[in-house]
Enzyme design. Structure first.
Site, PDB file in Angstrom:
ATOM      1  N   HIS A  32       0.938  -1.375   0.078  1.00 26.52           N
ATOM      2  CA  HIS A  32       0.032   0.016  -0.025  1.00 26.52           C
ATOM      3  C   HIS A  32       0.844   1.298  -0.004  1.00 26.52           C
ATOM      4  O   HIS A  32       0.289   2.328  -0.105  1.00 26.52           O
ATOM      5  CB  HIS A  32      -0.986   0.051   1.019  1.00 26.52           C
ATOM      6  CG  HIS A  32      -0.180   0.427   2.573  1.00 26.52           C
ATOM      7  ND1 HIS A  32       0.399  -0.616   3.282  1.00 26.52           N
ATOM      8  CD2 HIS A  32      -0.058   1.484   3.053  1.00 26.52           C
ATOM      9  CE1 HIS A  32       1.104  -0.033   4.060  1.00 26.52           C
ATOM     10  NE2 HIS A  32       0.616   1.058   4.357  1.00 26.52           N
TER      11      HIS A  32
HETATM   12  C1  UD1 Z   1      -2.018   5.548   6.215  1.00 32.10           C
HETATM   13  C2  UD1 Z   1      -0.542   5.974   7.050  1.00 32.10           C
HETATM   14  C3  UD1 Z   1       0.286   4.830   6.933  1.00 32.10           C
HETATM   15  C4  UD1 Z   1      -0.295   3.404   7.293  1.00 32.10           C
HETATM   16  C5  UD1 Z   1      -1.630   3.084   6.501  1.00 32.10           C
HETATM   17  C6  UD1 Z   1      -2.061   1.899   6.944  1.00 32.10           C
HETATM   18  C7  UD1 Z   1       0.109   8.318   6.734  1.00 32.10           C
HETATM   19  C8  UD1 Z   1       0.774   9.273   6.202  1.00 32.10           C
HETATM   20  N1  UD1 Z   1      -0.092   6.988   6.268  1.00 32.10           N
HETATM   21  O1  UD1 Z   1      -1.557   5.333   5.119  1.00 32.10           O
HETATM   22  O2  UD1 Z   1       1.577   5.012   7.612  1.00 32.10           O
HETATM   23  O3  UD1 Z   1       0.443   2.325   7.109  1.00 32.10           O
HETATM   24  O4  UD1 Z   1      -2.325   4.222   6.761  1.00 32.10           O
HETATM   25  O5  UD1 Z   1      -3.221   1.734   6.518  1.00 32.10           O
HETATM   26  O6  UD1 Z   1      -0.817   8.669   7.936  1.00 32.10           O
HETATM   27  N2  UD1 Z   1      -9.351   5.390   2.464  1.00 32.10           N
HETATM   28  C9  UD1 Z   1     -10.488   4.725   2.224  1.00 32.10           C
HETATM   29  N3  UD1 Z   1     -11.036   4.311   3.553  1.00 32.10           N
HETATM   30  C10 UD1 Z   1     -10.526   4.988   4.862  1.00 32.10           C
HETATM   31  C11 UD1 Z   1      -9.567   5.366   4.753  1.00 32.10           C
HETATM   32  C12 UD1 Z   1      -8.781   5.745   3.540  1.00 32.10           C
HETATM   33  O7  UD1 Z   1     -11.048   4.238   1.267  1.00 32.10           O
HETATM   34  O8  UD1 Z   1     -11.098   4.226   5.834  1.00 32.10           O
HETATM   35  C13 UD1 Z   1      -8.687   5.648   1.205  1.00 32.10           C
HETATM   36  C14 UD1 Z   1      -8.360   7.164   1.200  1.00 32.10           C
HETATM   37  O9  UD1 Z   1      -9.646   7.750   0.332  1.00 32.10           O
HETATM   38  C15 UD1 Z   1      -7.111   7.075   0.184  1.00 32.10           C
HETATM   39  C16 UD1 Z   1      -6.424   5.942   0.751  1.00 32.10           C
HETATM   40  O10 UD1 Z   1      -7.287   5.102   1.115  1.00 32.10           O
HETATM   41  O11 UD1 Z   1      -7.446   7.462  -0.921  1.00 32.10           O
HETATM   42  C17 UD1 Z   1      -5.258   6.194   1.671  1.00 32.10           C
HETATM   43  O12 UD1 Z   1      -5.715   6.721   2.856  1.00 32.10           O
HETATM   44  P1  UD1 Z   1      -4.804   7.564   3.814  1.00 32.10           P
HETATM   45  O13 UD1 Z   1      -5.355   7.572   5.103  1.00 32.10           O
HETATM   46  O14 UD1 Z   1      -4.395   8.969   3.292  1.00 32.10           O
HETATM   47  O15 UD1 Z   1      -3.376   7.020   3.847  1.00 32.10           O
HETATM   48  P2  UD1 Z   1      -2.817   5.231   3.906  1.00 32.10           P
HETATM   49  O16 UD1 Z   1      -2.340   5.002   2.605  1.00 32.10           O
HETATM   50  O17 UD1 Z   1      -3.987   4.443   4.400  1.00 32.10           O
END
Ligand code: UD1
Length: 388
Positions: free
Chosen positions: A213
């Protein structure tokens, strides 16, 4: 001793398994009152709610509902909303004496900033880890968090060295072990008793588990596609299961790569899983391919070969003593390492010191005895435009 009000902050998936054992350990100290604040960085049922349920975490006392957004937006929302929580005080009208943050996500850094700026001492669980790779958002979060927080709770010796080199006095540093492993040891029997493997028609030791991821791996097709090719080739020899993070799924669709994954017969795509199903899968796997920091640690304790798709790691003990090997996002290195595991040429590891299931107990003791409350926040009744 006077009551000690803690603002315990979680935001994203890897935070939940770190905070859960700490909340339980704090129950042993009646004078400590933890309030649980969920920033809502992760909000999906399968990235958040299921973890609360399975890890026995009570409902958050406060939800900030920050949701997704750019790093700036996400950080700013937590900063603004959590500052307000600290200024409001506890539901009993008392001030917060400490903020407790875990890990390295955006919520960790933002909550730390809000706390220190209001003079509330901040304790950071998993302090001192450094990948020395500032292109990783988590590395920035770690550096900022540690540079301003007050109590640094460290999971492995490299963390101590890093913090000493950065000039932190020894009095603030505590090598306590790994809270993530507390959760693993607590829930492993329950995970193994589940029907997860049979539900997915898997035999123990007869499949590999894949998670990817990190932006560095999944955000460009030039990187993601060759990694998938290696995995698809490997799946002809060893069944692979791949729970797909929402970020990765979005990218697979955007880059038109989902089709070739769908076509791989022996590679099973899954949605993100809850803690127990995931632990059932990881603990029964022949090997793991991942870019997750937590999974590097868990596989080390489980004794399962972990091919880490990163050029570096902030958790060097998992490579030096554990079962992890860094393969970067180089398909040739990944292919070779997979070959080594499948041909029985892979190293054995051992669990690092203090990864014994009792780290949260050590942290709770430190927090409970962390002196008299020193917050310089006004009590809620005193606050009249201070700190503007
Ligand atoms: C975040 C953390 C990372 C961790 C990961 C575990 C930071 C900088 N990164 O990254 O360290 O390893 O979480 O999962 O804080 N999304 C959903 N549903 C949700 C949450 C997010 O669909 O409940 C989607 C968002 O719209 C986005 C993507 O997932 O497009 C990434 O989510 P985000 O929380 O920004 O960062 P992660 O890549 O999950």
């Amino acid at each position: 001793m006077a009551d000690l009000n803690l603002a315990c902050v979680v935001g994203a998936r890897p935070n939940f398994m770190k905070m859960a054992p700490l909340l339980r350990a704090l129950e042993g100290y009646p004078h400590v009152r933890p309030l649980l604040i969920h920033t809502g960085q992760h909000y999906d049922e399968n990235l958040s709610d299921v973890f609360f349920e399975e890890l026995g975490i009570r409902r958050p006392d406060v939800s900030l509902e920050v949701g997704s957004g750019s790093h700036g937006v996400q950080t700013a929302r937590v900063l603004e909303r959590f500052e307000e929580v600290l200024r409001q005080g506890t539901p009993d009208g008392e001030r917060f004496d400490r903020v407790v943050v875990v890990g390295d996500v955006n919520s960790t850094m933002a909550a730390t900033l809000a706390g220190v700026k209001l003079g509330v001492p901040v304790a950071h669980v998993e302090a001192g880890l450094r990948s020395f790779d500032r292109s990783m958002p988590e590395e920035i979060n770690r550096i900022v968090t540690d540079s301003i927080c007050d109590i640094l709770l460290v999971s492995e010796p490299a963390g101590l060295q890093n913090l000493r080199r950065e000039g932190h006095p020894d009095g603030r540093l505590h090598l306590v072990g790994n809270v993530m492993i507390d959760t693993l040891k607590w829930l492993l029997p329950k995970a193994r008793a589940r029907d997860t493997l049979s539900r997915f028609a898997l035999e123990p030791g007869q499949y590999g588990l894949v998670t990817l991821h990190r932006p560095a791996n999944v955000d460009t097709p030039q990187t993601l596609s060759p990694l998938l090719d290696v995995l698809i080739d490997t799946s002809r020899e060893l069944r692979l299961v791949f729970p797909i993070h929402p970020r990765t799924r979005q990218r697979l669709q955007q880059f038109d790569l989902i089709g070739k994954l769908d076509a791989a017969e022996n590679l099973t795509e899954l949605p993100p899983l809850g803690y127990l199903d995931f632990l059932a899968l990881s603990s029964g796997a022949r090997l793991i391919v991942t870019d997750s920091g937590g999974l590097q640690e868990e596989s080390t304790v489980l004794g399962i070969p972990c091919l880490t798709a990163r050029p570096n790691t902030e958790r060097p003990v998992t490579v030096d003593e554990g079962t992890s090997t860094l393969v970067g996002n180089d398909p040739a290195k990944l292919r070779q390492a997979l070959r080594d595991v499948l041909d029985g040429r892979y190293k054995q590891g051992r669990p690092p010191a203090l990864w014994d299931g009792r780290a949260a107990g050590r942290i709770a003791e430190i927090l409970a005895n962390s002196g008299s409350p020193t917050s310089n926040l006004p009590t809620p009744t005193e606050k009249k435009g201070n700190h503007e």
